[in-house]
Design a protein around this motif. Sequence first.
Motif, PDB file in Angstrom:
ATOM      1  N   UNK A  25       0.819  -1.208   0.000  1.00 55.13           N
ATOM      2  CA  UNK A  25       0.000   0.000   0.000  1.00 55.13           C
ATOM      3  C   UNK A  25       0.853   1.258   0.000  1.00 55.13           C
ATOM      4  N   UNK A  26       2.069   1.163   0.542  1.00 57.62           N
ATOM      5  CA  UNK A  26       2.949   2.329   0.607  1.00 57.62           C
ATOM      6  C   UNK A  26       3.992   2.308  -0.510  1.00 57.62           C
ATOM      7  N   UNK A  27       4.629   1.168  -0.705  1.00 59.20           N
ATOM      8  CA  UNK A  27       5.765   1.118  -1.629  1.00 59.20           C
ATOM      9  C   UNK A  27       5.345   1.099  -3.088  1.00 59.20           C
ATOM     10  N   UNK A 155      14.830   9.441   7.360  1.00 60.31           N
ATOM     11  CA  UNK A 155      13.370   9.578   7.298  1.00 60.31           C
ATOM     12  C   UNK A 155      12.714   8.226   7.508  1.00 60.31           C
ATOM     13  N   UNK A 156      11.583   8.232   8.205  1.00 61.07           N
ATOM     14  CA  UNK A 156      10.742   7.052   8.362  1.00 61.07           C
ATOM     15  C   UNK A 156       9.446   7.269   7.595  1.00 61.07           C
ATOM     16  N   UNK A 157       8.966   6.201   6.970  1.00 58.35           N
ATOM     17  CA  UNK A 157       7.745   6.276   6.169  1.00 58.35           C
ATOM     18  C   UNK A 157       6.676   5.390   6.803  1.00 58.35           C
ATOM     19  N   UNK A 158       5.492   5.945   6.958  1.00 55.61           N
ATOM     20  CA  UNK A 158       4.345   5.191   7.451  1.00 55.61           C
ATOM     21  C   UNK A 158       3.174   5.432   6.510  1.00 55.61           C
ATOM     22  N   UNK A 159       2.028   4.906   6.865  1.00 58.84           N
ATOM     23  CA  UNK A 159       0.824   5.127   6.047  1.00 58.84           C
ATOM     24  C   UNK A 159       0.469   6.599   5.969  1.00 58.84           C
ATOM     25  N   UNK A 160       0.932   7.394   6.950  1.00 55.71           N
ATOM     26  CA  UNK A 160       0.662   8.830   6.943  1.00 55.71           C
ATOM     27  C   UNK A 160       1.649   9.607   6.074  1.00 55.71           C
ATOM     28  N   UNK A 161       2.679   8.920   5.561  1.00 57.12           N
ATOM     29  CA  UNK A 161       3.664   9.587   4.720  1.00 57.12           C
ATOM     30  C   UNK A 161       5.030   9.622   5.375  1.00 57.12           C
ATOM     31  N   UNK A 162       5.990  10.274   4.742  1.00 54.58           N
ATOM     32  CA  UNK A 162       7.349  10.347   5.299  1.00 54.58           C
ATOM     33  C   UNK A 162       7.442  11.412   6.372  1.00 54.58           C
ATOM     34  N   UNK A 163       8.333  11.181   7.321  1.00 52.19           N
ATOM     35  CA  UNK A 163       8.574  12.161   8.390  1.00 52.19           C
ATOM     36  C   UNK A 163      10.026  12.056   8.822  1.00 52.19           C
ATOM     37  N   UNK A 164      10.580  13.193   9.239  1.00 54.74           N
ATOM     38  CA  UNK A 164      11.958  13.190   9.741  1.00 54.74           C
ATOM     39  C   UNK A 164      12.064  12.262  10.942  1.00 54.74           C
TER      40      UNK A 164
END
Length: 315
Positions: A25-27, A155-164
């Motif tokens: 779903x993300x990649x 950066x970490x990526x989750x279902x909410x998007x990337x974040x520092x």
Amino acid sequence: MVDRGAAPGFRHDALVYDDVEQLTAIAAPWLLEGLAAGDAALIAAGPTATGALREAVGDDPRVMIVERHALYRARTPTAITAFRRFAAEHAAPGRRLRVVGETDFGTTPADWREWQAYEAVVNVAFGPHPLWGLCVFDAALPEPILASVRRTHPQLVTSAGPAANADFVDPASYLRALPVPEEPLEATAPALADDDITDCIGPRHAVRDLLRTVDGPPDVLEDFLMAVDEMTSNAVRHGTPPAGLRLWTPPGRLVCTIRDSGHGLDDPFAGYGPAHGEDLSNGGMGLWLARQLCDHVAIRRDDRGVSVRLSTSWR
């Protein structure tokens, strides 16, 4: 997640996924958005993740598939060289190669350390290269590996998007603090010991003679001999005397520790590429070669000096 305005250069993101549905779903949209923007795309993941991602992108022929074992179970400098080559060959001018990579950390603490170090090293080694890595990790991996993921990806990526990532650690600091696993053999009597090496020729012959008695694959034994020779030469030529060597030959394994009494090899990125860049005529390839010829290379420093432990297994 597409970054249409960014100049080419390395980005290093991490996705810790609970199941393949979350992964795809993300990649998969990230890969397809990249293709739409002119980026190239590559998957180097385990069979389950690769199969799910291929289906999720509609088996798009523009998405290259690389067998994970060929990259991540090779030696770390080999993986670095391979990804640089992929980027040079496939990234269009002004664009990146997007890689969904699933590092194979192996099964032993020594394996783990090699690939934990790799995840930190690439932040520097890939810096100017047009690569965007989305490193994906199964949430069921051992906690020490997941902890290293949090410390090596900006950066970490989750279902909410990337974040520092607030847990990201400067790569050099991370590498210097990364512990070297103990090797129980070092507390036992070696098959060969020389605690006062003053030249390279004598140890080379002694190691070669001993390896001739070892029941192992000839190419593995020859690679190990070359790595020991390179590290012994470094200790004699660039280290502080006395230099020493100890070699163990248990069934199916080789372990050798080479030391000198100085304080060299302080660069935590040493050996992940030639010391003098692409111009190999300038030398400086010893540690780089050793990292390609052995399964594990561990450098340790203490008040007695510096040591390099080489190990290889064919079991």
